[in-house]
Enzyme design. Structure first.
Site, mmCIF file in Angstrom:
data_model
loop_
_atom_site.group_PDB
_atom_site.id
_atom_site.type_symbol
_atom_site.label_atom_id
_atom_site.label_comp_id
_atom_site.label_asym_id
_atom_site.label_seq_id
_atom_site.Cartn_x
_atom_site.Cartn_y
_atom_site.Cartn_z
ATOM 1 N N HIS A 1 58.691 104.484 38.034
ATOM 2 C CA HIS A 1 58.932 104.478 36.784
ATOM 3 C C HIS A 1 60.741 104.233 36.199
ATOM 4 O O HIS A 1 60.850 103.554 36.061
ATOM 5 C CB HIS A 1 58.983 105.903 35.768
ATOM 6 C CG HIS A 1 57.560 105.736 35.466
ATOM 7 N ND1 HIS A 1 56.836 105.457 34.133
ATOM 8 C CD2 HIS A 1 57.201 106.500 36.091
ATOM 9 C CE1 HIS A 1 55.856 105.891 34.081
ATOM 10 N NE2 HIS A 1 54.955 106.778 34.906
ATOM 11 N N GLU B 1 44.678 106.465 37.929
ATOM 12 C CA GLU B 1 46.004 106.044 37.245
ATOM 13 C C GLU B 1 45.444 104.806 36.044
ATOM 14 O O GLU B 1 46.371 104.029 36.036
ATOM 15 C CB GLU B 1 47.253 106.635 37.033
ATOM 16 C CG GLU B 1 47.700 107.716 37.398
ATOM 17 C CD GLU B 1 49.026 107.713 38.185
ATOM 18 O OE1 GLU B 1 49.050 107.201 38.011
ATOM 19 O OE2 GLU B 1 49.367 109.116 38.236
ATOM 20 N N SER C 1 59.051 106.207 42.342
ATOM 21 C CA SER C 1 58.362 106.599 41.651
ATOM 22 C C SER C 1 58.709 105.227 41.094
ATOM 23 O O SER C 1 59.882 104.825 41.227
ATOM 24 C CB SER C 1 58.740 107.645 39.971
ATOM 25 O OG SER C 1 58.527 106.810 39.521
ATOM 26 N N ASP D 1 52.861 103.958 30.852
ATOM 27 C CA ASP D 1 52.277 104.510 30.841
ATOM 28 C C ASP D 1 51.624 104.192 29.481
ATOM 29 O O ASP D 1 52.566 105.036 28.598
ATOM 30 C CB ASP D 1 52.364 106.019 31.254
ATOM 31 C CG ASP D 1 52.645 106.668 32.733
ATOM 32 O OD1 ASP D 1 52.560 105.242 33.373
ATOM 33 O OD2 ASP D 1 53.009 107.680 33.027
ATOM 34 N N HIS E 1 48.500 103.804 33.508
ATOM 35 C CA HIS E 1 49.752 103.236 34.131
ATOM 36 C C HIS E 1 49.637 102.285 34.645
ATOM 37 O O HIS E 1 49.297 101.545 35.639
ATOM 38 C CB HIS E 1 50.294 104.067 35.876
ATOM 39 C CG HIS E 1 51.177 103.675 36.670
ATOM 40 N ND1 HIS E 1 52.412 105.089 36.647
ATOM 41 C CD2 HIS E 1 51.680 102.770 37.265
ATOM 42 C CE1 HIS E 1 53.107 103.966 37.191
ATOM 43 N NE2 HIS E 1 52.895 103.215 37.430
#
Length: 340
Positions: free
Chosen positions: A253, A309, A251, A260, A312
């Site tokens: 993140h 997305e 990920s 996000d 994102h």
């Protein structure tokens, strides 16, 4: 008597010559280290550091000059004029050994000043590889995904083929001064410092455009991602879950370079409808101005292996963001140039 005086005079002259030779040898011995030091300093003075910012994929004489200096500092990298992975590693290692520097793997003005100091002054604490030891073997996750050797670099590629180390936690996480739809100081408010400051600039610009942009989810630890992915697998099955949720380590993140974003028009949700809001349209047009890209764009699902997305965004720096956006490519496609 006269003969005796001549002998004494000759002996005296011999002693004077011997003493002079001894003094000369002593002088040469004592001055040689200084001469060597001066020669070394002179060599360093002739080594010119590039004035411009340099990063992965850059090439040319400026990169070659930088690599020459890095060699002088003790980094055994190939001088090929290509800002390759080994050059990124050397720059990252230097940055990790100096707290005042942002750790990005990018050659900046601040990094140049530090390198110049290392080149001309012996600090006694710096040693190549002390910040980021060079990896000689490739590690993999339990799923067989390659673990990247340099998780600190700003252009690190994290996806289903390249994972972050399980123990990687960014050291410079901060909470950006932007709006969130919740008040708790949760870890997901955090970003790495360089990304956080750029996000703040992006939000100021969005405010000036009359928009109502909100940040929803930033940094996520390996353990937190593990919990989220397991929950999604339980609900939808692993194959379906892996299209919209990353395995732990895979990920973005976890890099601290991602956020996000959302808006009140979609009730602060993370859905594709965000692309149709004023905030989503503005973001798609202006994210690159602040060093961000829409990481998983529409029509590129076969490359990113994730669904579209529009919410994102990933920080890669202005130069890379502008090039990626202008070329209409993904981060995967952009970094693929390194292999060509």
């Amino acid at each position: 008597m006269k003969h005796k005086r001549i002998v004494v005079f000759v002996v005296f002259i011999i002693l004077l010559i011997a003493a002079a030779c001894t003094d000369k040898e002593s002088l040469e011995t004592t001055t040689q280290p200084d001469q060597e030091k001066n020669t070394s300093n002179a060599e360093n003075d002739t080594m010119e550091l590039p004035k411009e910012q340099l990063q992965k994929l850059d090439n040319g004489d400026a990169v070659q000059s930088l690599q020459t200096v890095l060699n002088k500092l003790g980094y055994e990298i190939t001088i090929n004029g290509e800002f390759d992975a080994s050059t990124v590693w050397a720059i990252t290692d230097i940055q990790l050994q100096h707290d005042a520097l942002l750790v990005t793997g990018i050659y900046t003005e601040d990094t140049a000043q530090t390198i110049d100091t290392l080149l001309h002054e012996n600090t006694g604490t710096f040693e190549p590889g002390n910040g980021l030891p060079a990896k000689t073997e490739t590690a993999t996750t339990n799923h067989g995904t390659e673990v990247i050797a340099n998780p600190y670099e700003q252009l690190a590629l994290v996806n289903k083929q390249h994972a972050l180390p399980e123990d990687y936690i960014p050291e410079d996480l901060v909470i950006p001064d932007v709006r969130f739809p919740f008040t708790e100081d949760l870890p997901k408010k955090q970003m790495r410092k360089i990304a956080a400051s750029s996000l703040e600039e992006l939000f100021v610009a969005a405010d000036e455009a009359g928009l109502d942009l909100f940040a929803q989810s930033g940094y996520r630890s390996y353990e937190r991602q593990e919990t989220i992915f397991a929950s999604n697998v339980e609900a939808d099955g692993e194959e379906a879950a892996n299209k919209f949720s990353a395995r732990p380590g895979e990920s973005e993140h976890q890099t601290g370079l991602t956020m996000d974003v959302t808006s009140p028009d979609i009730d602060f949700q993370l859905t594709t409808e965000f692309a149709n809001t004023d905030e989503g349209k503005w973001l798609a047009q202006h994210a690159a101005d602040y060093g961000f890209i829409i990481r998983f764009p529409k029509g590129k699902e076969d490359i990113t292996e994730y669904q579209y997305e529009p919410w994102h965004i990933r920080y890669v720096g202005k130069k890379a963001a502008e090039e990626i956006t202008e070329q209409d490519v993904t981060l995967e496609e952009y970094l693929k140039q390194e292999e060509n």
